[in-house]
Design a protein around this motif. Structure first.
Motif, mmCIF file in Angstrom:
data_model
loop_
_atom_site.group_PDB
_atom_site.id
_atom_site.type_symbol
_atom_site.label_atom_id
_atom_site.label_comp_id
_atom_site.label_asym_id
_atom_site.label_seq_id
_atom_site.Cartn_x
_atom_site.Cartn_y
_atom_site.Cartn_z
ATOM 1 N N VAL A 18 0.825 -1.219 0.000
ATOM 2 C CA VAL A 18 0.000 0.000 0.000
ATOM 3 C C VAL A 18 0.851 1.258 0.000
ATOM 4 C CG1 VAL A 18 -1.930 -1.162 1.123
ATOM 5 C CG2 VAL A 18 -0.275 0.104 2.518
ATOM 6 N N GLY A 19 2.123 1.134 0.399
ATOM 7 C CA GLY A 19 3.005 2.283 0.371
ATOM 8 C C GLY A 19 3.600 2.553 -0.995
ATOM 9 N N PRO A 23 -1.049 6.286 -6.579
ATOM 10 C CA PRO A 23 -2.257 6.383 -5.748
ATOM 11 C C PRO A 23 -3.301 5.359 -6.197
ATOM 12 C CG PRO A 23 -2.268 8.100 -7.411
ATOM 13 C CD PRO A 23 -0.960 7.374 -7.567
ATOM 14 N N ARG A 24 -4.168 4.978 -5.294
ATOM 15 C CA ARG A 24 -5.206 4.002 -5.620
ATOM 16 C C ARG A 24 -6.569 4.691 -5.600
ATOM 17 N NH1 ARG A 24 -2.266 1.958 -1.704
ATOM 18 N NH2 ARG A 24 -3.968 2.010 -0.195
ATOM 19 N N PRO A 25 -7.368 4.515 -6.653
ATOM 20 C CA PRO A 25 -8.724 5.074 -6.634
ATOM 21 C C PRO A 25 -9.558 4.399 -5.556
ATOM 22 C CG PRO A 25 -8.474 3.589 -8.489
ATOM 23 C CD PRO A 25 -7.109 3.746 -7.880
ATOM 24 N N ILE A 26 -10.592 5.072 -5.122
ATOM 25 C CA ILE A 26 -11.419 4.583 -4.020
ATOM 26 C C ILE A 26 -12.815 4.248 -4.532
ATOM 27 C CG2 ILE A 26 -12.425 5.150 -1.774
ATOM 28 C CD1 ILE A 26 -10.061 7.163 -1.474
ATOM 29 N N PHE A 45 -8.558 -1.044 -3.029
ATOM 30 C CA PHE A 45 -8.035 -2.027 -3.979
ATOM 31 C C PHE A 45 -9.098 -2.170 -5.065
ATOM 32 C CE2 PHE A 45 -5.227 -4.362 -0.646
ATOM 33 C CZ PHE A 45 -4.459 -3.229 -0.516
ATOM 34 N N PHE A 46 -9.049 -1.274 -6.052
ATOM 35 C CA PHE A 46 -10.168 -1.062 -6.975
ATOM 36 C C PHE A 46 -9.643 -0.672 -8.345
ATOM 37 C CE2 PHE A 46 -12.973 2.705 -8.305
ATOM 38 C CZ PHE A 46 -13.789 1.932 -9.116
ATOM 39 N N THR A 47 -10.181 -1.303 -9.386
ATOM 40 C CA THR A 47 -9.764 -0.966 -10.742
ATOM 41 C C THR A 47 -10.794 -1.452 -11.756
ATOM 42 O OG1 THR A 47 -7.885 -1.012 -12.272
ATOM 43 C CG2 THR A 47 -8.443 -3.083 -11.179
ATOM 44 N N ASP A 178 -12.416 16.024 -9.550
ATOM 45 C CA ASP A 178 -11.611 16.276 -8.356
ATOM 46 C C ASP A 178 -11.574 15.049 -7.436
ATOM 47 O OD1 ASP A 178 -9.933 17.789 -6.771
ATOM 48 O OD2 ASP A 178 -11.562 18.775 -5.671
ATOM 49 N N ALA A 179 -11.318 13.885 -8.034
ATOM 50 C CA ALA A 179 -11.287 12.647 -7.268
ATOM 51 C C ALA A 179 -10.068 12.604 -6.355
ATOM 52 C CB ALA A 179 -11.267 11.445 -8.217
ATOM 53 N N ILE A 180 -10.165 11.802 -5.309
ATOM 54 C CA ILE A 180 -9.029 11.595 -4.423
ATOM 55 C C ILE A 180 -8.563 10.144 -4.545
ATOM 56 C CG2 ILE A 180 -9.731 13.384 -2.823
ATOM 57 C CD1 ILE A 180 -10.666 11.149 -0.910
ATOM 58 N N GLY A 181 -7.317 9.917 -4.132
ATOM 59 C CA GLY A 181 -6.750 8.575 -4.157
ATOM 60 C C GLY A 181 -6.131 8.250 -2.810
ATOM 61 N N LYS A 182 -5.924 6.960 -2.573
ATOM 62 C CA LYS A 182 -5.354 6.489 -1.310
ATOM 63 C C LYS A 182 -3.868 6.242 -1.463
ATOM 64 C CE LYS A 182 -6.139 5.118 2.983
ATOM 65 N NZ LYS A 182 -4.739 5.239 3.430
ATOM 66 N N LEU A 183 -3.110 6.689 -0.466
ATOM 67 C CA LEU A 183 -1.693 6.392 -0.357
ATOM 68 C C LEU A 183 -1.515 5.410 0.798
ATOM 69 C CD1 LEU A 183 -0.356 10.048 -0.758
ATOM 70 C CD2 LEU A 183 -0.693 8.346 -2.548
ATOM 71 N N GLY A 184 -0.293 5.264 1.315
ATOM 72 C CA GLY A 184 -0.077 4.393 2.458
ATOM 73 C C GLY A 184 -0.546 5.036 3.745
#
Length: 203
Positions: A18-19, A23-26, A45-47, A178-184
């Motif tokens: 995850v680090g 970035p990972r979409p939510i 964990f999405f794609t 203006d989407a956000i993504g996940k980092l570690g």
């Protein structure tokens, strides 16, 4: 430095994954339980699994204290969901929905999140979400049933809602979504800084 996943264990492997896979979409997923409770939970964990037909892929990291989270339990039972895309203005509500609410409590009700009835499914989505993918369950793939193992949900998209306010020349404008993504860890990112590169063509 090299790491042997079998030696460092699942927790450290998770942190390394995850680090770095960022970035990972939510996917902010709403589902209905067998008792008609409207659940809402985010997954990073999405794609996209396929565009023809349109299929989304979401993976649950199995919790340590039970076999499945409410989203997967509900999908197995009622077979439908809505994947809501998280814009920056919804970040606080999305994060609040991460709390471990009991299965009989709706995050929509607990957090005051307004819902919008589905167009092609019985599940409602997040009204303020600028993009909503209405889906039916295609397949569940159990990669590992161990705690912190992975269970993948493949979702057939049956309707896509897009708020017209985020369209520019018929396309979704990233600066408007203006989407956000996940980092570690607890870190997130926006998509406001961008650069463009044309795909090369070999002659």
């Amino acid at each position: 430095m090299n790491f042997d996943p079998l030696s460092i264990g699942p927790t450290q492997s998770y942190r390394l994954m995850v680090g770095s896979i960022i970035p990972r979409p939510i996917a902010w997923i709403s589902t209905l339980s067998s008792k008609n409770v409207l659940n809402l939970a985010p997954y990073s964990f999405f794609t996209v699994a396929s565009c023809n037909p349109p299929v989304l892929a979401v993976t649950q990291v199995n919790p340590r204290d039970r076999a499945a989270k409410d989203t997967l339990t509900n999908l197995r039972t009622t077979k439908e969901c809505v994947v809501n895309i998280v814009s920056e203005n919804l970040a606080a509500e999305m994060n609040a929905s991460c709390a471990d609410y009991p299965a009989d409590v709706s995050e929509f009700d607990a957090l005051g999140i307004e819902s919008e009835p589905g167009h092609a499914v019985k599940v409602a989505g997040v009204k303020a979400a600028n993009v909503r993918f209405e889906c039916v369950l295609r397949e569940i793939i159990e990669v590992s049933t161990l705690p912190m193992g992975g269970t993948m949900m493949l979702l057939d998209v049956v309707n896509i809602y897009v708020n017209e306010s985020i369209l520019s020349q018929g396309q979704i404008a990233p600066e408007l979504l203006d989407a956000i993504g996940k980092l570690g860890g607890d870190l997130y990112t926006t998509t406001r800084d961008r650069f463009e590169m044309s795909r090369p063509i070999l002659k």
